[in-house]
Design a protein around this motif. Structure first.
Motif, short mmCIF file in Angstrom:
data_model
loop_
_atom_site.label_atom_id
_atom_site.label_comp_id
_atom_site.label_asym_id
_atom_site.label_seq_id
_atom_site.Cartn_x
_atom_site.Cartn_y
_atom_site.Cartn_z
N TYR A 135 -4.41 69.74 6.08
CA TYR A 135 -5.54 69.11 6.76
C TYR A 135 -6.55 70.16 7.24
O TYR A 135 -6.17 71.21 7.73
CB TYR A 135 -5.06 68.26 7.93
N SER A 136 -7.82 69.88 7.05
CA SER A 136 -8.93 70.78 7.41
C SER A 136 -8.90 72.08 6.61
O SER A 136 -9.53 73.05 6.99
CB SER A 136 -8.94 71.09 8.90
N GLY A 137 -8.17 72.10 5.50
CA GLY A 137 -8.05 73.31 4.68
C GLY A 137 -9.13 73.40 3.61
O GLY A 137 -9.97 72.52 3.45
N THR A 138 -9.07 74.50 2.86
CA THR A 138 -10.03 74.78 1.79
C THR A 138 -9.27 75.15 0.53
O THR A 138 -8.31 75.90 0.57
CB THR A 138 -10.94 75.96 2.19
N GLY A 163 -1.22 75.90 4.63
CA GLY A 163 -1.00 74.83 5.59
C GLY A 163 -2.30 74.31 6.18
O GLY A 163 -3.39 74.60 5.69
N ASP A 164 -2.17 73.57 7.26
CA ASP A 164 -3.34 72.99 7.94
C ASP A 164 -4.33 74.08 8.31
O ASP A 164 -3.95 75.16 8.79
CB ASP A 164 -2.91 72.24 9.20
N SER A 165 -5.60 73.83 8.06
CA SER A 165 -6.72 74.73 8.33
C SER A 165 -6.66 76.03 7.53
O SER A 165 -7.40 76.96 7.79
CB SER A 165 -6.82 75.06 9.83
N GLY A 166 -5.77 76.09 6.53
CA GLY A 166 -5.64 77.29 5.71
C GLY A 166 -6.51 77.24 4.47
O GLY A 166 -7.14 76.23 4.17
N THR A 167 -6.54 78.36 3.75
CA THR A 167 -7.29 78.45 2.50
C THR A 167 -6.34 78.85 1.39
O THR A 167 -5.62 79.84 1.51
CB THR A 167 -8.41 79.50 2.59
#
Length: 78
Positions: A29-32, A12-16
């Motif tokens: 979003y903001s993930g890797t 999910g968001d900001s996850g890797t």
């Protein structure tokens, strides 16, 4: 999220999301996105890292590495 060879990892968001050889990875979003691929020229495995929002990497899109290790979007069917 982590998946092995040919697996699918979704974060999910900001996850890797990390996928093994021939796998796909999707991050919010903001993930890797991290995908392992085989470099036949060097005869070794490598990992490519992509950051959502940079270099054309989009949120909630599945990616796979091509033969040169570049992240390319793929259509994933359930």
């Amino acid at each position: 999220a982590t998946a092995g060879d040919r697996g699918t990892a979704t974060a999910g968001d900001s996850g890797t999301a990390t996928a093994g050889y021939r796998g796909t990875a999707t991050a919010g979003y903001s993930g890797t996105v991290v995908i392992e691929w085989h470099d036949s020229k060097a005869s070794r495995y490598r990992r490519t890292v992509g950051y959502v929002g940079e270099d054309g990497i989009e949120a909630n899109v599945a990616y796979r590495c091509d033969e040169d290790g570049k992240l390319v979007a793929v259509k994933v069917t359930p």
